[in-house]
Structures are given as C-alpha cells and as structure tokens.
Design an enzyme around this catalytic site. Structure first.
Site, PDB file in Angstrom:
ATOM      1  N   VAL A 129       0.838  -1.197   0.000  1.00  0.00           N
ATOM      2  CA  VAL A 129       0.000   0.000   0.000  1.00  0.00           C
ATOM      3  C   VAL A 129       0.874   1.249   0.000  1.00  0.00           C
ATOM      4  O   VAL A 129       0.799   2.088  -0.892  1.00  0.00           O
ATOM      5  CB  VAL A 129      -0.932   0.044   1.240  1.00  0.00           C
ATOM      6  N   PRO A 132       6.387   6.207  -1.351  1.00  0.00           N
ATOM      7  CA  PRO A 132       7.317   7.217  -0.821  1.00  0.00           C
ATOM      8  C   PRO A 132       6.597   8.492  -0.369  1.00  0.00           C
ATOM      9  O   PRO A 132       6.991   9.122   0.610  1.00  0.00           O
ATOM     10  CB  PRO A 132       8.247   7.496  -2.000  1.00  0.00           C
ATOM     11  N   THR A 164       6.836  -5.074   3.633  1.00  0.00           N
ATOM     12  CA  THR A 164       7.269  -6.305   4.288  1.00  0.00           C
ATOM     13  C   THR A 164       7.203  -7.443   3.269  1.00  0.00           C
ATOM     14  O   THR A 164       6.162  -7.639   2.638  1.00  0.00           O
ATOM     15  CB  THR A 164       6.362  -6.598   5.506  1.00  0.00           C
ATOM     16  N   ARG A 264      -5.557  -4.979  13.353  1.00  0.00           N
ATOM     17  CA  ARG A 264      -4.939  -4.182  14.424  1.00  0.00           C
ATOM     18  C   ARG A 264      -4.768  -4.895  15.768  1.00  0.00           C
ATOM     19  O   ARG A 264      -3.712  -4.760  16.389  1.00  0.00           O
ATOM     20  CB  ARG A 264      -5.698  -2.872  14.611  1.00  0.00           C
ATOM     21  N   GLN A 357      16.764   0.395  31.366  1.00  0.00           N
ATOM     22  CA  GLN A 357      17.152   1.170  32.550  1.00  0.00           C
ATOM     23  C   GLN A 357      17.427   0.240  33.729  1.00  0.00           C
ATOM     24  O   GLN A 357      18.400   0.427  34.473  1.00  0.00           O
ATOM     25  CB  GLN A 357      16.019   2.158  32.896  1.00  0.00           C
ATOM     26  N   ILE A 358      16.594  -0.772  33.888  1.00  0.00           N
ATOM     27  CA  ILE A 358      16.759  -1.700  35.014  1.00  0.00           C
ATOM     28  C   ILE A 358      18.042  -2.513  34.857  1.00  0.00           C
ATOM     29  O   ILE A 358      18.716  -2.837  35.837  1.00  0.00           O
ATOM     30  CB  ILE A 358      15.501  -2.605  35.150  1.00  0.00           C
ATOM     31  N   GLY A 360      20.685  -1.382  33.444  1.00  0.00           N
ATOM     32  CA  GLY A 360      21.825  -0.470  33.488  1.00  0.00           C
ATOM     33  C   GLY A 360      22.728  -0.651  32.274  1.00  0.00           C
ATOM     34  O   GLY A 360      22.246  -0.819  31.151  1.00  0.00           O
ATOM     35  N   GLU A 384       1.288  -0.064  10.086  1.00  0.00           N
ATOM     36  CA  GLU A 384      -0.147  -0.367  10.173  1.00  0.00           C
ATOM     37  C   GLU A 384      -0.917   0.734  10.906  1.00  0.00           C
ATOM     38  O   GLU A 384      -1.786   0.465  11.727  1.00  0.00           O
ATOM     39  CB  GLU A 384      -0.363  -1.736  10.816  1.00  0.00           C
ATOM     40  N   SER A 387       0.776   5.860  15.739  1.00  0.00           N
ATOM     41  CA  SER A 387      -0.010   6.129  16.954  1.00  0.00           C
ATOM     42  C   SER A 387      -0.940   7.328  16.747  1.00  0.00           C
ATOM     43  O   SER A 387      -2.065   7.349  17.247  1.00  0.00           O
ATOM     44  CB  SER A 387       0.928   6.386  18.136  1.00  0.00           C
TER      45      SER A 387
HETATM   46  C1  LIG Z   1       9.449  -1.954   8.892  1.00  0.00           C
HETATM   47  C2  LIG Z   1       8.262  -1.446   8.140  1.00  0.00           C
HETATM   48  C3  LIG Z   1       7.383  -2.340   7.550  1.00  0.00           C
HETATM   49  C4  LIG Z   1       6.289  -1.866   6.815  1.00  0.00           C
HETATM   50  N1  LIG Z   1       5.483  -2.765   6.160  1.00  0.00           N
HETATM   51  C5  LIG Z   1       4.542  -2.294   5.303  1.00  0.00           C
HETATM   52  C6  LIG Z   1       3.800  -3.193   4.460  1.00  0.00           C
HETATM   53  O1  LIG Z   1       3.994  -4.415   4.501  1.00  0.00           O
HETATM   54  N2  LIG Z   1       2.883  -2.658   3.597  1.00  0.00           N
HETATM   55  C7  LIG Z   1       2.654  -1.321   3.519  1.00  0.00           C
HETATM   56  O2  LIG Z   1       1.825  -0.922   2.707  1.00  0.00           O
HETATM   57  N3  LIG Z   1       3.337  -0.441   4.302  1.00  0.00           N
HETATM   58  C8  LIG Z   1       4.274  -0.895   5.183  1.00  0.00           C
HETATM   59  N4  LIG Z   1       4.998  -0.003   5.950  1.00  0.00           N
HETATM   60  C9  LIG Z   1       4.736   1.439   5.832  1.00  0.00           C
HETATM   61  C10 LIG Z   1       4.044   2.019   7.049  1.00  0.00           C
HETATM   62  O3  LIG Z   1       2.729   1.549   7.119  1.00  0.00           O
HETATM   63  C11 LIG Z   1       4.143   3.555   6.970  1.00  0.00           C
HETATM   64  O4  LIG Z   1       5.499   3.901   7.185  1.00  0.00           O
HETATM   65  C12 LIG Z   1       3.245   4.239   7.988  1.00  0.00           C
HETATM   66  O5  LIG Z   1       1.905   4.063   7.639  1.00  0.00           O
HETATM   67  C13 LIG Z   1       3.528   5.732   8.143  1.00  0.00           C
HETATM   68  O6  LIG Z   1       3.573   6.355   6.898  1.00  0.00           O
HETATM   69  P1  LIG Z   1       4.790   7.359   6.553  1.00  0.00           P
HETATM   70  O7  LIG Z   1       6.036   6.615   6.872  1.00  0.00           O
HETATM   71  O8  LIG Z   1       4.606   7.855   5.171  1.00  0.00           O
HETATM   72  O9  LIG Z   1       4.663   8.532   7.569  1.00  0.00           O
HETATM   73  P2  LIG Z   1       3.818   9.891   7.356  1.00  0.00           P
HETATM   74  O10 LIG Z   1       2.447   9.559   6.933  1.00  0.00           O
HETATM   75  O11 LIG Z   1       4.609  10.819   6.515  1.00  0.00           O
HETATM   76  O12 LIG Z   1       3.781  10.432   8.840  1.00  0.00           O
HETATM   77  C14 LIG Z   1       4.895  11.089   9.440  1.00  0.00           C
HETATM   78  C15 LIG Z   1       4.466  11.567  10.827  1.00  0.00           C
HETATM   79  O13 LIG Z   1       3.355  12.485  10.696  1.00  0.00           O
HETATM   80  C16 LIG Z   1       2.269  12.013  11.465  1.00  0.00           C
HETATM   81  N5  LIG Z   1       1.006  12.330  10.794  1.00  0.00           N
HETATM   82  C17 LIG Z   1       0.672  12.124   9.479  1.00  0.00           C
HETATM   83  N6  LIG Z   1      -0.588  12.515   9.252  1.00  0.00           N
HETATM   84  C18 LIG Z   1      -1.099  12.947  10.444  1.00  0.00           C
HETATM   85  C19 LIG Z   1      -2.360  13.463  10.875  1.00  0.00           C
HETATM   86  N7  LIG Z   1      -3.376  13.578  10.026  1.00  0.00           N
HETATM   87  N8  LIG Z   1      -2.505  13.799  12.162  1.00  0.00           N
HETATM   88  C20 LIG Z   1      -1.470  13.667  13.030  1.00  0.00           C
HETATM   89  N9  LIG Z   1      -0.251  13.190  12.688  1.00  0.00           N
HETATM   90  C21 LIG Z   1      -0.081  12.824  11.425  1.00  0.00           C
HETATM   91  C22 LIG Z   1       2.472  10.499  11.560  1.00  0.00           C
HETATM   92  O14 LIG Z   1       1.785   9.954  12.668  1.00  0.00           O
HETATM   93  C23 LIG Z   1       3.969  10.414  11.706  1.00  0.00           C
HETATM   94  O15 LIG Z   1       4.347  10.637  13.039  1.00  0.00           O
HETATM   95  C24 LIG Z   1       6.058  -0.467   6.714  1.00  0.00           C
HETATM   96  C25 LIG Z   1       6.941   0.428   7.347  1.00  0.00           C
HETATM   97  C26 LIG Z   1       8.030  -0.038   8.023  1.00  0.00           C
HETATM   98  C27 LIG Z   1       8.993   0.960   8.623  1.00  0.00           C
END
Ligand SMILES: Cc1cc2nc3c(=O)[nH]c(=O)nc-3n(C[C@H](O)[C@H](O)[C@H](O)COP(=O)(O)OP(=O)(O)OC[C@H]3O[C@@H](n4cnc5c(N)ncnc54)[C@H](O)[C@@H]3O)c2cc1C
Length: 404
Positions: A129, A132, A164, A264, A357-358, A360, A384, A387
């Site tokens: 999904v 970049p 992944t 989830r 931390q525990i 050390g 997925e 937060s």
């Molecule tokens: C190890 C790994 C495995 C993964 N596996 C998969 C996979 O199998 N398939 C797949 O499709 N994707 C996968 N991902 C991608 C992952 O789901 C995304 O990295 C994730 O959804 C966050 O998107 P982003 O990195 O573009 O961050 P961004 O969307 O650019 O977000 C950057 C920051 O801005 C915050 N932010 C963005 N919009 C808002 C909002 N509206 N309100 C408040 N805060 C916001 C976010 O919470 C975050 O802190 C993987 C990522 C990693 C690192």
C-alpha cells in the site's frame, strides 16, 4: 455470538503452550543471529512451516475461532520469542487478510494458499500500500491501475515503499488508484501472481529494529495482470466507482483501511509479546543484581517501575482481547481495534526502555536482548497506522465527526 471470557479454552491453552515452546526453543535462540545478519530467516520460517505454525491451516483455524482470541494469544507468544523473526512468520498474514477481505470466495481459494505454499515449499505474500509520498495518507496513492479492455488486463505502474516481504514474496497484493480524483473511493486491490514481468524489488531498507524481517521497495513497471486479479471483480468496482462519482470523496472508505482495521488487535499482540519478554527479563534481573548490598528490586524506584510495567502490559492485553473478540462478534464501535494497537505499541516502547534502565550498562549492550527488544518494539508505533493515526480513528469514532 461467542461469550467473552478471560478464561482461555483447553484448545487455546494448548495452542498458547505449543507456540510458546517453539518461541522458546527455536525462535529465541536464533534471534540475535538474524538481527545481526539482517536477513530473512528462511530456516526458522521453514521450521515454523514444518510444525504448522506458518501456513494456511494455522491461519484458517485461528480465524475460525469464534472468540477471536486464538490469534492474539498465539502471536503474543511468538513475538515473546522475537519480534523480527515473528514478523518474518506473520508478514504474509496481511496479504492473506487483504485477499480474504476484498476478494471473492473463489479468489480467496485460489490465492491465499499460494501466499503460504506448503511445508516443503514455503511461499511468502506481501501487501503493498505505502508509497514514498503516501504512508498515513493512503487516499493519495500515486500507483495507477489502468484497464486494457481489449486484453482484459490491468496495467499497474508505480513504486511502493517499506513493503514487508516486498520483492521476495511470491504473491504481491497491490493497492492502486483506478480513478485518482476519487481518492480512497477510486482505489482497488490487485493480486500480482508469482513471476509476473515488470514487478521488481527496489532498495532493501536497513532498519532500526525487526531486522530479520525483510522490508523493501516494490517497483511496478507496466505490470500486466489478468482481469481476474482485480479483487472483488470488475462489476463490484464499477458499481463502487459509480457511487463515488455521485457522492464524491467525503467519508471515503479505502480498501487498505479495512484490512488494517481487521488486523490491528493482532499487531497489538505483537507489541505485547515483546513488552512481556522485556518485563520478565527485567524482573528476574532485578531480583539477582545486587547494588549497595541488596537486590536492586529492593529499591522502590525499581520495584515500582516493574509494577507499572506489568500493570500496563495487562491493560494492553485486556484491550487486545476485547478488540479481537469484538472483531468476531459485532465489530468495533469506538475504534476499539485502534485503541488496542495504540496502547500496546506505546506500552511496548516504554516497557522495553524501562527494561534497559533496570539492566543499566548491560541493558545498553548487545550482549543482552533488551536493547533489541526496544528497537523491535518501536516499529509498532509506526506501521499499520502510526499512533497519531490510531488516535485519529478513535477520535472520529467517538465523535462521529470527520476530524481532519
Ligand atoms: C518496517 C516497516 C514495515 C512496513 N510494512 C509495510 C507493508 O507491509 N505494507 C505497507 O503498505 N506499508 C508498510 N509499511 C509502511 C508504514 O505503514 C508507513 O510507514 C506508515 O503508515 C507511516 O507512513 P509514513 O512513513 O509515510 O509517515 P507519514 O504519513 O509521513 O507520517 C509522518 C508523521 O506524521 C504524522 N502524521 C501524518 N498525518 C497525520 C495526521 N493527520 N494527524 C497527526 N499526525 C499525522 C504520523 O503519525 C507520523 O508521526 C512499513 C513500514 C516499516 C517501517
């Protein structure tokens, strides 16, 4: 409706013990090596397939449990063993869930078994999904799917990021925009069968944690798939697009989001397993390590930290079990799936840091596993749905408002 109970059934207790034994005897001893090698742990996944933990039958049995608790219970034990290897074993589950959730029964019968292969010939699936420029904002995917009516084929073009099993999977499920101006409502999911021309792995990412899990870009360059690879079928997509053209993009529901919502509680259980591993290790250590002539647990600062760790871990488990039960019994009302993933992920990060931390100085070194658990925990606040996105889902659910 199945009753909600905190008392696991005999079957569930057996599965819990079976996975725990595998995690203890096979996964944990291999964890350090595969984290250092930063490679997909094929021998361990093959072992998991041999005992039936990696494979279609296990997932079908777990999904068929009317209480919904079997899967989170099993996943907690597996990730207690190791987060990276756990992800290598569970990663295929997302593509299988996407096919089962969005495809017709015939498509599920054809493709889900191919995601897993057999115990003698293990296969992998990937769910593609993120891009970049589109992670949290899944409604603005740039990967395009264009229908070639003359050949009854779909042509996919674009680049997927952080996938992944990306590129090493046999079956890739790709979410793409059919009508980009309709945002999420204009998207569809496609199965890209094994060895399809035009799909290739881009860069493999070097990561902070879950390093045994393979994460890479997936490049789609004029990838042609038969019309039958559109999940749900053309008639359903056409009807959805026609509806969307009428009502516009407000309140859009996007195919990838339904997959993520359903999975989830399981992702929460992954984080929970890592948190429990760190807590148990820190508790044992605090009873044995002496400073100032007494075990360090005899200091309230350490004992209370451990008390908080287990309280938060248990609270996470309760949210996860409730969400897993609701997913099978009536569905979420107030974003309970997001609550469980959000809470467990944040708790895992905090608890694993407390464990360092525990311990050390020892905790900070790679001689002990707690620093790895901390690195492995962190991904759960990001993938997925970050937060922040979980909070958004909960806020929208409780308010009934489309908070931007
Ligand atoms: C190890 C790994 C495995 C993964 N596996 C998969 C996979 O199998 N398939 C797949 O499709 N994707 C996968 N991902 C991608 C992952 O789901 C995304 O990295 C994730 O959804 C966050 O998107 P982003 O990195 O573009 O961050 P961004 O969307 O650019 O977000 C950057 C920051 O801005 C915050 N932010 C963005 N919009 C808002 C909002 N509206 N309100 C408040 N805060 C916001 C976010 O919470 C975050 O802190 C993987 C990522 C990693 C690192």
């Amino acid at each position: 409706m199945a009753d909600f109970s905190l008392q696991l059934s005999e079957d569930q207790l057996q599965i819990q013990k079976w996975v725990h034994d595998f995690a203890e005897s096979v996964v944990r001893p291999a964890a350090h090596e595969w984290d250092e090698r930063e490679e997909f742990p094929w021998p361990v996944v093959q072992e998991a397939a041999k005992i039936g933990l990696y494979g279609l039958d296990f997932m079908m049995n777990a999904m068929a449990d009317p209480t919904g608790l079997t899967l989170p219970v099993a996943v907690e034990e597996l990730f207690w063993g190791d987060g990276g290897i756990g992800m290598a074993i569970m990663g295929t589950g997302l593509s299988a869930a996407a096919i089962a959730g969005n495809g017709t029964p015939e498509q599920a019968m054809e493709w889900v078994p191919q995601c897993y292969g057999t115990a003698d010939d293990v296969k992998l699936g990937a769910f593609c999904v993120s891009e970049p420029d589109a992670g949290s904002d899944v409604s603005s995917l740039r990967t395009r799917a264009v229908y070639d009516e003359a050949h009854d084929e779909w042509v996919l073009n674009g680049t997927k990021a952080w996938i992944t099993n990306g590129g090493i999977a046999d079956v890739h499920v790709v979410v793409a925009a059919v009508e980009p101006e309709l945002k999420g409502r204009g998207q569809a999911s496609f199965v890209v069968p094994p060895r399809t021309k035009g799909l290739s792995q881009g860069q493999k990412y070097l990561k902070h944690g879950i390093r045994a899990s393979h994460t890479a870009e997936v490049v789609l360059d004029d990838v042609r798939v038969p019309g039958s690879c559109l999940l749900g079928g053309k008639a359903k997509l056409d009807a959805k697009l026609a509806r969307a053209r009428q009502i516009g993009t407000t309140g859009e529901k996007q195919p990838a989001m339904s997959t993520f919502e359903a999975t989830r509680p399981t992702v929460g259980a992954q984080a929970l397993g890592i948190a429990r591993a760190a807590y148990e290790f820190a508790l044992d250590y605090a009873k044995e390590r002496h400073a100032f002539g007494r075990p360090i647990i005899m200091n309230q600062a350490i004992a209370f930290k451990l008390a908080n760790m287990i309280t938060e871990i248990d609270a996470s488990r309760l949210l996860i079990w409730r969400a897993a039960w609701l997913a099978h019994n009536g569905g979420f009302r107030n974003g309970e799936g997001s609550m469980s993933k959000y809470k467990a992920s944040e708790v895992a990060v905090r608890v694993t840091e407390d464990a360092i931390q525990i311990l050390g100085g020892y905790g900070y070194t790679r001689e002990y596993p707690v620093e790895r658990w901390h690195r492995d925990a962190k991904i759960h606040t990001i993938f997925e749905g970050t937060s922040e996105i979980q909070q958004l889902v909960i806020a929208r659910a409780i308010s009934g408002l489309r908070i931007p």
